[in-house]
Design a protein around this motif. Structure first.
Motif, mmCIF file in Angstrom:
data_model
loop_
_atom_site.group_PDB
_atom_site.id
_atom_site.type_symbol
_atom_site.label_atom_id
_atom_site.label_comp_id
_atom_site.label_asym_id
_atom_site.label_seq_id
_atom_site.Cartn_x
_atom_site.Cartn_y
_atom_site.Cartn_z
ATOM 1 N N LYS A 68 0.832 -1.205 0.000
ATOM 2 C CA LYS A 68 0.000 0.000 0.000
ATOM 3 C C LYS A 68 0.865 1.253 0.000
ATOM 4 O O LYS A 68 0.594 2.215 -0.728
ATOM 5 N N VAL A 69 1.921 1.240 0.790
ATOM 6 C CA VAL A 69 2.844 2.382 0.841
ATOM 7 C C VAL A 69 3.533 2.560 -0.515
ATOM 8 O O VAL A 69 3.659 3.680 -1.016
ATOM 9 N N ALA A 70 3.965 1.453 -1.115
ATOM 10 C CA ALA A 70 4.634 1.522 -2.419
ATOM 11 C C ALA A 70 3.697 2.081 -3.484
ATOM 12 O O ALA A 70 4.111 2.892 -4.327
ATOM 13 N N LYS A 71 2.442 1.679 -3.464
ATOM 14 C CA LYS A 71 1.470 2.199 -4.428
ATOM 15 C C LYS A 71 1.248 3.698 -4.230
ATOM 16 O O LYS A 71 1.130 4.442 -5.196
ATOM 17 N N ARG A 72 1.229 4.138 -2.985
ATOM 18 C CA ARG A 72 1.080 5.573 -2.724
ATOM 19 C C ARG A 72 2.293 6.350 -3.218
ATOM 20 O O ARG A 72 2.158 7.435 -3.795
ATOM 21 N N GLY A 73 3.489 5.814 -2.992
ATOM 22 C CA GLY A 73 4.702 6.456 -3.491
ATOM 23 C C GLY A 73 4.698 6.526 -5.005
ATOM 24 O O GLY A 73 5.078 7.541 -5.603
ATOM 25 N N GLY A 74 4.246 5.450 -5.654
ATOM 26 C CA GLY A 74 4.113 5.451 -7.110
ATOM 27 C C GLY A 74 3.090 6.464 -7.580
ATOM 28 O O GLY A 74 3.239 7.064 -8.649
ATOM 29 N N GLY A 75 2.051 6.669 -6.764
ATOM 30 C CA GLY A 75 1.038 7.674 -7.096
ATOM 31 C C GLY A 75 1.609 9.085 -7.109
ATOM 32 O O GLY A 75 1.208 9.920 -7.922
ATOM 33 N N VAL A 76 2.553 9.329 -6.201
ATOM 34 C CA VAL A 76 3.226 10.633 -6.183
ATOM 35 C C VAL A 76 3.989 10.827 -7.494
ATOM 36 O O VAL A 76 3.914 11.895 -8.130
#
Length: 101
Positions: free
Chosen positions: A53-61
């Motif tokens: 979930k954290v990785a997906k959020r970072g990718g969203g940035v």
């Protein structure tokens, strides 16, 4: 894209993907990695599901940065262009040319 899909898109085999990225591709990758790291440092995710979930959020940035870059420059951020521009010769052609020498 997954790394394997990105390599196929760029037409590279064993070479480093990062070595074959354009400047903007490297910058966007760095933004995603840094954002992911900073979110993880703040939230201390435990286990694979939380880290994903954290990785997906970072990718969203990084995606937000990419979208803004493309909107403002009217240029695609992702390119088939390779920084090192390798040229491959079919292995069979190499063998045949050596035999014919």
């Amino acid at each position: 894209m997954k790394a394997s899909e990105y390599k196929a898109y760029k037409g590279i085999r064993k070479e480093s993907l990062r070595d074959n990225m354009t400047d903007i591709e490297v910058a966007l990758t760095n933004i995603g990695e840094i954002a992911t790291r900073d979110i993880a440092l703040e939230e201390h995710p435990q286990g694979l599901k939380e880290n994903l979930k954290v990785a997906k959020r970072g990718g969203g940035v990084a995606k937000g940065a990419r979208d803004l870059y493309e909107k403002e420059t009217k240029k695609a951020a992702i390119s088939r262009k390779n920084a090192l521009d390798y040229k491959y010769v079919d292995e069979q052609q190499k063998i045949e040319s050596k035999v014919n020498e």
